[in-house]
Design a protein around this motif. Structure first.
Motif, PDB file in Angstrom:
ATOM      1  N   LYS A 104      -5.155  -9.063 -37.759  1.00 45.74           N
ATOM      2  CA  LYS A 104      -5.519 -10.315 -37.076  1.00 45.74           C
ATOM      3  C   LYS A 104      -4.371 -11.323 -37.114  1.00 45.74           C
ATOM      4  O   LYS A 104      -4.082 -12.010 -36.139  1.00 45.74           O
ATOM      5  CB  LYS A 104      -6.772 -10.917 -37.726  1.00 45.74           C
ATOM      6  N   GLU A 105      -3.716 -11.412 -38.279  1.00 45.03           N
ATOM      7  CA  GLU A 105      -2.585 -12.337 -38.410  1.00 45.03           C
ATOM      8  C   GLU A 105      -1.425 -11.881 -37.521  1.00 45.03           C
ATOM      9  O   GLU A 105      -0.734 -12.712 -36.908  1.00 45.03           O
ATOM     10  CB  GLU A 105      -2.138 -12.409 -39.885  1.00 45.03           C
ATOM     11  N   PHE A 106      -1.237 -10.563 -37.423  1.00 44.22           N
ATOM     12  CA  PHE A 106      -0.185 -10.027 -36.544  1.00 44.22           C
ATOM     13  C   PHE A 106      -0.454 -10.418 -35.088  1.00 44.22           C
ATOM     14  O   PHE A 106       0.452 -10.877 -34.375  1.00 44.22           O
ATOM     15  CB  PHE A 106      -0.135  -8.499 -36.702  1.00 44.22           C
ATOM     16  N   LEU A 107      -1.708 -10.263 -34.638  1.00 41.10           N
ATOM     17  CA  LEU A 107      -2.056 -10.637 -33.263  1.00 41.10           C
ATOM     18  C   LEU A 107      -1.892 -12.136 -33.036  1.00 41.10           C
ATOM     19  O   LEU A 107      -1.428 -12.565 -31.975  1.00 41.10           O
ATOM     20  CB  LEU A 107      -3.507 -10.229 -32.956  1.00 41.10           C
ATOM     21  N   ARG A 108      -2.252 -12.928 -34.040  1.00 39.87           N
ATOM     22  CA  ARG A 108      -2.106 -14.391 -33.918  1.00 39.87           C
ATOM     23  C   ARG A 108      -0.639 -14.782 -33.780  1.00 39.87           C
ATOM     24  O   ARG A 108      -0.277 -15.638 -32.973  1.00 39.87           O
ATOM     25  CB  ARG A 108      -2.732 -15.076 -35.148  1.00 39.87           C
ATOM     26  N   GLN A 109       0.210 -14.116 -34.564  1.00 38.27           N
ATOM     27  CA  GLN A 109       1.654 -14.391 -34.471  1.00 38.27           C
ATOM     28  C   GLN A 109       2.213 -13.958 -33.110  1.00 38.27           C
ATOM     29  O   GLN A 109       3.047 -14.650 -32.525  1.00 38.27           O
ATOM     30  CB  GLN A 109       2.406 -13.678 -35.610  1.00 38.27           C
ATOM     31  N   CYS A 110       1.756 -12.809 -32.605  1.00 34.94           N
ATOM     32  CA  CYS A 110       2.202 -12.343 -31.274  1.00 34.94           C
ATOM     33  C   CYS A 110       1.837 -13.370 -30.208  1.00 34.94           C
ATOM     34  O   CYS A 110       2.661 -13.714 -29.343  1.00 34.94           O
ATOM     35  CB  CYS A 110       1.544 -11.004 -30.923  1.00 34.94           C
ATOM     36  N   TYR A 111       0.601 -13.857 -30.261  1.00 32.65           N
ATOM     37  CA  TYR A 111       0.145 -14.840 -29.272  1.00 32.65           C
ATOM     38  C   TYR A 111       0.970 -16.122 -29.376  1.00 32.65           C
ATOM     39  O   TYR A 111       1.436 -16.658 -28.355  1.00 32.65           O
ATOM     40  CB  TYR A 111      -1.344 -15.127 -29.483  1.00 32.65           C
ATOM     41  N   ASN A 112       1.148 -16.616 -30.606  1.00 30.09           N
ATOM     42  CA  ASN A 112       1.903 -17.865 -30.794  1.00 30.09           C
ATOM     43  C   ASN A 112       3.338 -17.742 -30.302  1.00 30.09           C
ATOM     44  O   ASN A 112       3.845 -18.617 -29.600  1.00 30.09           O
ATOM     45  CB  ASN A 112       1.915 -18.257 -32.282  1.00 30.09           C
ATOM     46  N   MET A 113       3.986 -16.646 -30.663  1.00 28.60           N
ATOM     47  CA  MET A 113       5.397 -16.476 -30.279  1.00 28.60           C
ATOM     48  C   MET A 113       5.541 -16.315 -28.771  1.00 28.60           C
ATOM     49  O   MET A 113       6.432 -16.897 -28.145  1.00 28.60           O
ATOM     50  CB  MET A 113       5.992 -15.259 -30.992  1.00 28.60           C
ATOM     51  N   GLY A 114       4.666 -15.504 -28.168  1.00 32.29           N
ATOM     52  CA  GLY A 114       4.737 -15.295 -26.722  1.00 32.29           C
ATOM     53  C   GLY A 114       4.399 -16.565 -25.979  1.00 32.29           C
ATOM     54  O   GLY A 114       5.105 -16.953 -25.033  1.00 32.29           O
ATOM     55  N   ASN A 115       3.360 -17.233 -26.406  1.00 28.94           N
ATOM     56  CA  ASN A 115       2.899 -18.450 -25.732  1.00 28.94           C
ATOM     57  C   ASN A 115       3.931 -19.569 -25.823  1.00 28.94           C
ATOM     58  O   ASN A 115       4.196 -20.272 -24.852  1.00 28.94           O
ATOM     59  CB  ASN A 115       1.572 -18.886 -26.383  1.00 28.94           C
ATOM     60  N   ARG A 116       4.545 -19.705 -27.006  1.00 35.99           N
ATOM     61  CA  ARG A 116       5.502 -20.791 -27.202  1.00 35.99           C
ATOM     62  C   ARG A 116       6.819 -20.556 -26.466  1.00 35.99           C
ATOM     63  O   ARG A 116       7.525 -21.494 -26.127  1.00 35.99           O
ATOM     64  CB  ARG A 116       5.790 -20.967 -28.702  1.00 35.99           C
ATOM     65  N   SER A 117       7.172 -19.291 -26.229  1.00 37.04           N
ATOM     66  CA  SER A 117       8.484 -18.984 -25.645  1.00 37.04           C
ATOM     67  C   SER A 117       8.428 -18.699 -24.151  1.00 37.04           C
ATOM     68  O   SER A 117       9.479 -18.651 -23.504  1.00 37.04           O
ATOM     69  CB  SER A 117       9.091 -17.765 -26.352  1.00 37.04           C
ATOM     70  N   LEU A 118       7.234 -18.479 -23.598  1.00 39.39           N
ATOM     71  CA  LEU A 118       7.114 -18.020 -22.216  1.00 39.39           C
ATOM     72  C   LEU A 118       7.725 -18.996 -21.211  1.00 39.39           C
ATOM     73  O   LEU A 118       8.488 -18.585 -20.320  1.00 39.39           O
ATOM     74  CB  LEU A 118       5.631 -17.797 -21.889  1.00 39.39           C
ATOM     75  N   LEU A 119       7.418 -20.279 -21.358  1.00 36.35           N
ATOM     76  CA  LEU A 119       7.925 -21.276 -20.404  1.00 36.35           C
ATOM     77  C   LEU A 119       9.449 -21.374 -20.468  1.00 36.35           C
ATOM     78  O   LEU A 119      10.127 -21.389 -19.421  1.00 36.35           O
ATOM     79  CB  LEU A 119       7.287 -22.640 -20.699  1.00 36.35           C
ATOM     80  N   LEU A 120       9.982 -21.408 -21.688  1.00 38.43           N
ATOM     81  CA  LEU A 120      11.438 -21.523 -21.866  1.00 38.43           C
ATOM     82  C   LEU A 120      12.158 -20.298 -21.297  1.00 38.43           C
ATOM     83  O   LEU A 120      13.183 -20.426 -20.602  1.00 38.43           O
ATOM     84  CB  LEU A 120      11.753 -21.675 -23.358  1.00 38.43           C
ATOM     85  N   VAL A 121      11.613 -19.106 -21.563  1.00 39.51           N
ATOM     86  CA  VAL A 121      12.213 -17.869 -21.046  1.00 39.51           C
ATOM     87  C   VAL A 121      12.133 -17.845 -19.518  1.00 39.51           C
ATOM     88  O   VAL A 121      13.086 -17.441 -18.836  1.00 39.51           O
ATOM     89  CB  VAL A 121      11.500 -16.634 -21.650  1.00 39.51           C
ATOM     90  N   SER A 122      11.018 -18.320 -18.953  1.00 38.32           N
ATOM     91  CA  SER A 122      10.834 -18.331 -17.498  1.00 38.32           C
ATOM     92  C   SER A 122      11.850 -19.254 -16.822  1.00 38.32           C
ATOM     93  O   SER A 122      12.508 -18.860 -15.853  1.00 38.32           O
ATOM     94  CB  SER A 122       9.425 -18.806 -17.131  1.00 38.32           C
ATOM     95  N   VAL A 123      11.964 -20.469 -17.335  1.00 39.74           N
ATOM     96  CA  VAL A 123      12.884 -21.447 -16.732  1.00 39.74           C
ATOM     97  C   VAL A 123      14.328 -20.950 -16.831  1.00 39.74           C
ATOM     98  O   VAL A 123      15.095 -20.997 -15.865  1.00 39.74           O
ATOM     99  CB  VAL A 123      12.735 -22.828 -17.423  1.00 39.74           C
ATOM    100  N   THR A 124      14.687 -20.446 -18.019  1.00 40.31           N
ATOM    101  CA  THR A 124      16.061 -19.959 -18.217  1.00 40.31           C
ATOM    102  C   THR A 124      16.351 -18.762 -17.310  1.00 40.31           C
ATOM    103  O   THR A 124      17.417 -18.693 -16.679  1.00 40.31           O
ATOM    104  CB  THR A 124      16.273 -19.556 -19.690  1.00 40.31           C
ATOM    105  N   GLY A 125      15.397 -17.818 -17.231  1.00 41.74           N
ATOM    106  CA  GLY A 125      15.593 -16.646 -16.382  1.00 41.74           C
ATOM    107  C   GLY A 125      15.737 -17.029 -14.923  1.00 41.74           C
ATOM    108  O   GLY A 125      16.610 -16.507 -14.211  1.00 41.74           O
ATOM    109  N   PHE A 126      14.905 -17.959 -14.460  1.00 41.88           N
ATOM    110  CA  PHE A 126      14.961 -18.399 -13.061  1.00 41.88           C
ATOM    111  C   PHE A 126      16.322 -19.030 -12.742  1.00 41.88           C
ATOM    112  O   PHE A 126      16.945 -18.721 -11.716  1.00 41.88           O
ATOM    113  CB  PHE A 126      13.831 -19.405 -12.820  1.00 41.88           C
TER     114      PHE A 126
END
Length: 263
Positions: free
Chosen positions: A43-65
């Motif tokens: 459960k903690e592993f899934l929570r960390q996956c969600y937090n890391m993906g959610n927190r980085s998605l916008l930054l990765v999207s803007v930079t990639g674009f």
């Protein structure tokens, strides 16, 4: 005398770097040892996956674009001069998938995720929360370190794929505006240019990038020295050390891939 002082400083720096590599290796060895122990802390592993993906998605999207836009805008005049502008989708897709996408996404995540892990675990060490977990019978290494390293290892390839797709879309927009290239024609050229051998090395090294980000972030935070200044040092040094490690891993990956391509 000045030369001798400079030599001593260099030797001291090399000695300190090698010592840190040795401690990091022991830390990695402990991770692999604890990784297969129960309980799994899924459960903690899934929570960390969600937090890391959610927190980085916008930054990765803007930079990639932006990378897709800028790379195409900068490359187009040169290709146009040689009458090879039709090769733009192939060139952009191969460059981004093989090299630019993985390394840029990894560097962004080193700054965003690696420093966050270093600061979070450092704060827990300074406020003695980790000591309290040990006293209460919880395994803090398993709960805090193993879950975070696994989460970065598995989430980084996902973020790389997402960043690559956004970067290629940014490139398509430039080609559509400047060269009136249709969406279907552009993506047909992209998929015709890409081969299985382009995707596999990039994906494999993304896993190693993710592992390095999680490992160094946890190592710096978990071994943070007492005091609030130690938290800041742990976060900053996690970014610097991870960035160096990413370039070394990238060099090794490119070197090994080149050998396999020549076989």
């Amino acid at each position: 005398m000045m030369l001798m002082n400079a030599i001593f400083k260099i030797i001291k720096l090399i000695n300190s770097f090698l010592l840190e590599i040795g401690e990091l290796s022991f830390f990695a060895g402990r991770f692999f040892k604890e990784c297969f122990k129960r309980p799994s802390e899924f459960k903690e592993f899934l929570r960390q996956c969600y937090n890391m993906g959610n927190r980085s998605l916008l930054l990765v999207s803007v930079t990639g674009f932006i990378i897709g836009l800028v790379f195409t805008l900068q490359s187009r005049p040169t290709l146009q001069e040689f009458g090879a502008v039709s090769w733009m989708p192939s060139m952009v897709s191969i460059s981004i998938i093989r090299e630019i996408g993985p390394i840029i996404t990894a560097l962004i995540c080193a700054g965003r995720i690696g420093s966050g892990i270093g600061a979070e675990l450092g704060s827990m060490r300074v406020t003695e929360q980790i000591d309290a977990m040990e006293v209460s019978g919880t395994n803090p290494f398993k709960y805090l370190v193993v879950t975070r390293i696994l989460a970065t290892t598995f989430m980084l390839p996902v973020l790389v794929f997402f960043g690559d797709a956004i970067a290629i879309f940014g490139s398509y927009l430039v080609e559509n505006i400047k060269g009136h290239v249709s969406f279907l024609l552009y993506y047909n050229q992209v998929f015709n240019a890409l081969e299985f051998g382009d995707l596999v090395p990039a994906t494999i090294k993304s896993f190693f990038f993710g592992f390095a980000i999680g490992l160094v972030g946890c190592f710096k935070g978990y071994n943070c020295k007492k005091g609030t200044a130690g938290v800041g040092i742990a976060a900053n040094s996690a970014v610097v050390f991870t960035s160096m490690l990413l370039f070394i891993i990238d060099f090794i990956a490119v070197f090994v891939t080149d050998i396999f391509y020549d076989l």
